[in-house]
Design a protein around this motif. Structure first.
Motif, PDB file in Angstrom:
ATOM      1  N   SER A  35     -19.132 104.413  36.888  1.00  0.00           N
ATOM      2  CA  SER A  35     -18.814 104.035  35.506  1.00  0.00           C
ATOM      3  C   SER A  35     -20.041 104.125  34.602  1.00  0.00           C
ATOM      4  N   THR A  36     -21.206 103.769  35.128  1.00  0.00           N
ATOM      5  CA  THR A  36     -22.446 103.920  34.358  1.00  0.00           C
ATOM      6  C   THR A  36     -22.684 105.383  34.026  1.00  0.00           C
ATOM      7  N   LEU A  37     -22.418 106.264  34.997  1.00  0.00           N
ATOM      8  CA  LEU A  37     -22.555 107.701  34.768  1.00  0.00           C
ATOM      9  C   LEU A  37     -21.595 108.173  33.686  1.00  0.00           C
ATOM     10  N   LEU A  38     -20.325 107.762  33.774  1.00  0.00           N
ATOM     11  CA  LEU A  38     -19.342 108.179  32.780  1.00  0.00           C
ATOM     12  C   LEU A  38     -19.762 107.744  31.383  1.00  0.00           C
ATOM     13  N   ASN A  39     -20.170 106.498  31.234  1.00  0.00           N
ATOM     14  CA  ASN A  39     -20.564 106.001  29.915  1.00  0.00           C
ATOM     15  C   ASN A  39     -21.757 106.781  29.366  1.00  0.00           C
ATOM     16  N   ALA A  40     -22.696 107.136  30.251  1.00  0.00           N
ATOM     17  CA  ALA A  40     -23.860 107.906  29.820  1.00  0.00           C
ATOM     18  C   ALA A  40     -23.447 109.313  29.388  1.00  0.00           C
ATOM     19  N   LEU A  41     -22.531 109.923  30.101  1.00  0.00           N
ATOM     20  CA  LEU A  41     -22.080 111.274  29.768  1.00  0.00           C
ATOM     21  C   LEU A  41     -21.299 111.306  28.462  1.00  0.00           C
ATOM     22  N   VAL A  42     -20.504 110.262  28.231  1.00  0.00           N
ATOM     23  CA  VAL A  42     -19.706 110.190  27.007  1.00  0.00           C
ATOM     24  C   VAL A  42     -20.562 109.773  25.815  1.00  0.00           C
ATOM     25  N   GLY A  43     -21.573 108.929  26.073  1.00  0.00           N
ATOM     26  CA  GLY A  43     -22.422 108.450  24.996  1.00  0.00           C
ATOM     27  C   GLY A  43     -21.957 107.149  24.393  1.00  0.00           C
ATOM     28  N   GLN A  44     -20.963 106.516  24.993  1.00  0.00           N
ATOM     29  CA  GLN A  44     -20.431 105.232  24.535  1.00  0.00           C
ATOM     30  C   GLN A  44     -19.703 104.582  25.704  1.00  0.00           C
ATOM     31  N   LYS A  45     -19.644 103.257  25.723  1.00  0.00           N
ATOM     32  CA  LYS A  45     -18.948 102.584  26.812  1.00  0.00           C
ATOM     33  C   LYS A  45     -17.445 102.818  26.719  1.00  0.00           C
ATOM     34  N   VAL A  46     -16.900 103.483  27.727  1.00  0.00           N
ATOM     35  CA  VAL A  46     -15.457 103.651  27.848  1.00  0.00           C
ATOM     36  C   VAL A  46     -14.959 103.127  29.186  1.00  0.00           C
ATOM     37  N   SER A  47     -15.889 102.816  30.106  1.00  0.00           N
ATOM     38  CA  SER A  47     -15.529 102.287  31.420  1.00  0.00           C
ATOM     39  C   SER A  47     -16.404 101.078  31.695  1.00  0.00           C
ATOM     40  N   ILE A  48     -15.800  99.963  32.101  1.00  0.00           N
ATOM     41  CA  ILE A  48     -16.548  98.732  32.269  1.00  0.00           C
ATOM     42  C   ILE A  48     -17.367  98.774  33.552  1.00  0.00           C
ATOM     43  N   THR A  49     -18.420  97.960  33.594  1.00  0.00           N
ATOM     44  CA  THR A  49     -19.315  97.928  34.745  1.00  0.00           C
ATOM     45  C   THR A  49     -19.610  96.487  35.131  1.00  0.00           C
ATOM     46  N   GLU A  86      -6.711 101.210  22.344  1.00  0.00           N
ATOM     47  CA  GLU A  86      -7.506 100.022  22.047  1.00  0.00           C
ATOM     48  C   GLU A  86      -6.984  98.814  22.820  1.00  0.00           C
ATOM     49  N   ARG A  87      -5.689  98.726  23.001  1.00  0.00           N
ATOM     50  CA  ARG A  87      -5.102  97.632  23.779  1.00  0.00           C
ATOM     51  C   ARG A  87      -5.653  97.629  25.210  1.00  0.00           C
ATOM     52  N   PHE A  88      -5.713  98.813  25.802  1.00  0.00           N
ATOM     53  CA  PHE A  88      -6.263  98.946  27.153  1.00  0.00           C
ATOM     54  C   PHE A  88      -7.732  98.546  27.181  1.00  0.00           C
ATOM     55  N   MET A  89      -8.503  99.019  26.203  1.00  0.00           N
ATOM     56  CA  MET A  89      -9.935  98.712  26.168  1.00  0.00           C
ATOM     57  C   MET A  89     -10.176  97.221  26.002  1.00  0.00           C
ATOM     58  N   ALA A  90      -9.311  96.534  25.256  1.00  0.00           N
ATOM     59  CA  ALA A  90      -9.462  95.088  25.079  1.00  0.00           C
ATOM     60  C   ALA A  90      -9.331  94.371  26.422  1.00  0.00           C
ATOM     61  N   ALA A  91      -8.325  94.733  27.208  1.00  0.00           N
ATOM     62  CA  ALA A  91      -8.144  94.109  28.520  1.00  0.00           C
ATOM     63  C   ALA A  91      -9.329  94.390  29.422  1.00  0.00           C
ATOM     64  N   GLU A  92      -9.845  95.613  29.372  1.00  0.00           N
ATOM     65  CA  GLU A  92     -10.967  95.981  30.228  1.00  0.00           C
ATOM     66  C   GLU A  92     -12.236  95.210  29.861  1.00  0.00           C
ATOM     67  N   MET A  93     -12.503  95.038  28.571  1.00  0.00           N
ATOM     68  CA  MET A  93     -13.712  94.332  28.161  1.00  0.00           C
ATOM     69  C   MET A  93     -13.654  92.860  28.558  1.00  0.00           C
ATOM     70  N   VAL A  94     -12.472  92.245  28.448  1.00  0.00           N
ATOM     71  CA  VAL A  94     -12.339  90.859  28.891  1.00  0.00           C
ATOM     72  C   VAL A  94     -12.572  90.779  30.404  1.00  0.00           C
ATOM     73  N   ARG A  95     -12.026  91.736  31.149  1.00  0.00           N
ATOM     74  CA  ARG A  95     -12.180  91.720  32.598  1.00  0.00           C
ATOM     75  C   ARG A  95     -13.633  91.933  33.001  1.00  0.00           C
ATOM     76  N   GLU A  96     -14.354  92.767  32.267  1.00  0.00           N
ATOM     77  CA  GLU A  96     -15.775  92.963  32.560  1.00  0.00           C
ATOM     78  C   GLU A  96     -16.551  91.662  32.403  1.00  0.00           C
ATOM     79  N   LYS A  97     -16.338  90.962  31.289  1.00  0.00           N
ATOM     80  CA  LYS A  97     -17.068  89.707  31.071  1.00  0.00           C
ATOM     81  C   LYS A  97     -16.647  88.655  32.097  1.00  0.00           C
ATOM     82  N   LEU A  98     -15.360  88.665  32.472  1.00  0.00           N
ATOM     83  CA  LEU A  98     -14.884  87.750  33.514  1.00  0.00           C
ATOM     84  C   LEU A  98     -15.672  87.953  34.800  1.00  0.00           C
ATOM     85  N   PHE A  99     -15.802  89.192  35.234  1.00  0.00           N
ATOM     86  CA  PHE A  99     -16.500  89.480  36.482  1.00  0.00           C
ATOM     87  C   PHE A  99     -17.997  89.209  36.362  1.00  0.00           C
TER      88      PHE A  99
END
Length: 332
Positions: A58-72, A225-238
Motif C-alpha cells: 500500500s505504501t508503494l501504491l500511494n507513492a506511485l499514485v502520488g496521493q494516499k488511496v490505500s490505507i496503511t 468517496e464513501r469507500f475512502m471514508a470507511a477506509e480512513m476510519v479503519r486505518e485510524k482504528l488500527f
C-alpha cells in the motif's frame, strides 16, 4: 495489442542492476505530471501489486499514485479490497491494483474473501509486481509466488532497500531469487524514495500495451468517496489500537451526505466482542474521539473541504466467519 516484454535479465546483469539501484541520488527526478506528453503512441494497462502482508504494497501504491488511496498500518490485512490507483505519466497511463496480503494462517470467511480478491486481481492484468522485503524470502512469500499465473510477466520488487544494512549480500540473494522463478525484472528499491519511484515507471511501462487511456489523465483512483471514508476510519482504528484489537474489526458507512463543500458522514465500527468495544471507545470515550478526529482531518486533507464525522461502535459476534455478513459489509 499486447506489449512484448524484454528477455529476463541474465545472472551477470544483476551486479550492474544492483549497483544502479544503490548509487547515490543525483539530481531530483522530474515530477510525473510535470513533463509534457511525448510524441508516440499511448500506452495503458493493469499492474497488479501482490505479496504477503506487511511488505509495503500500500505504501508503494500511494507513492506511485502520488496521493494516499490505500490505507496503511503495521497490522496484517490492513488492505482488504482491490484498490485501483491511477497515474498518467507522459503518454502512459498506469492502472495499479493493490491487493490484500495473501492470508495463509486463518481460513475464516473474511480471509477466504480476501484471498479470492487477490486471485481475481492477478488473473487479468498486463504485468504483476511481486513485492518482497529486500534480502528476505520465507514460506509466506513462496506461497504467494506459487499462486501467480505462469502466462503473465512478473517483476520482483525487492522493497525496503533502505532497511538493508549488509548490502553486499543482496547480489547473491537476487541470484537465488532468479532460480526460484523466471522473473522478467529485478528491482531493488524503497517505496519511500522518490527517485526509485520515478525509475520504476520506466521499468513497468514497456510491459503495457499500446492502447488509449481508460481514465482521465488527472484521475487518481476509481474508488468512491464513501469507500475512502470507511477506509480512513479503519486505518485510524488500527493505528490507534495497535495489536490489541483483532484485525477482524471493520467499518460500515451508515450515512454519507454532501452539502456543497461539507460532507456529513455517520459510520459504525464493528467488533466481535464486548471487550473489543471497550478498547475502541477507551476511557471516557477518548480513544473513539481520537479515531474520529484523526480520520476527519485526513479526509479533509484528501477532499479539500470540511467533514462532519460521527462514529458508533457495535458488537457483531462471529461476523468474520459468516459469509452472508461478510458480503453485507462490502467484501466480495
Amino acid at each position: 495489442m499486447t506489449a512484448s516484454p524484454p528477455p529476463a535479465p541474465r545472472a551477470d546483469d544483476l551486479e550492474a542492476m544492483l549497483a544502479q539501484a544503490l548509487r547515490k541520488p543525483g539530481a531530483a527526478a522530474p515530477s510525473a505530471t510535470a513533463a509534457p506528453e511525448p510524441e508516440g503512441p499511448r500506452r495503458c494497462g493493469y499492474v497488479a501489486i501482490v505479496g504477503k502482508p506487511n511488505v509495503g504494497k500500500s505504501t508503494l501504491l500511494n507513492a506511485l499514485v502520488g496521493q494516499k488511496v490505500s490505507i496503511t498500518s503495521s497490522k496484517a490485512q490492513t488492505t482488504r479490497h482491490r484498490i485501483t490507483g491511477l497515474r498518467t505519466v507522459g503518454a502512459t497511463q498506469f492502472v495499479f491494483v493493490d491487493t490484500p496480503g495473501f492470508q495463509t494462517r486463518h481460513g475464516n470467511a473474511l480471509n477466504r474473501s480476501l484471498n479470492k480478491t487477490v486471485l481475481g486481481a492477478v488473473a487479468d492484468v498486463d504485468v504483476i509486481v511481486f513485492v518482497v522485503e529486500a534480502g528476505n524470502f520465507n514460506l509466506a512469500d513462496a506461497k504467494v509466488l506459487d499462486l501467480l499465473p505462469k502466462n503473465i510477466p512478473v517483476i520482483l520488487l525487492a522493497n525496503k532497500l533502505d532497511m538493508v544494512h549488509r548490502r553486499a549480500e543482496l547480489a547473491p540473494w537476487l541470484r537465488g531469487m532468479q532460480e526460484r522463478h523466471p522473473f522478467a525484472e529485478f528491482v531493488p528499491m524503497s517505496a519511500k524514495n522518490a527517485k526509485d519511484v520515478q525509475r520504476f515507471y520506466g521499468i513497468v511501462e514497456k510491459y503495457l500495451p499500446e492502447q488509449d487511456w481508460m481514465f482521465d489523465a488527472d484521475e487518481l483512483t476509481d474508488r468512491s468517496e464513501r469507500f475512502m471514508a470507511a477506509e480512513m476510519v479503519r486505518e485510524k482504528l488500527f493505528r490507534l489500537t495497535g495489536d490489541e484489537l483483532p484485525y477482524t474489526s471493520t467499518v460500515v458507512i451508515d450515512k454519507f451526505e454532501e452539502e456543497g463543500q461539507l460532507r456529513r458522514i455517520a459510520a459504525t465500527i464493528v467488533v466481535e466482542r464486548d471487550g473489543h468495544k471497550g478498547m475502541v471507545i477507551g476511557e471516557k470515550g477518548e480513544k473513539l474521539k481520537r479515531i474520529g478526529s484523526e480520520a476527519r482531518q485526513e479526509l479533509e486533507r484528501l477532499w479539500g473541504g470540511k467533514v462532519f464525522l460521527e462514529l458508533w461502535v457495535k458488537v457483531r459476534s462471529g461476523w468474520a466467519d459468516d459469509e452472508a455478513r461478510v458480503r453485507s459489509f462490502g467484501y466480495e
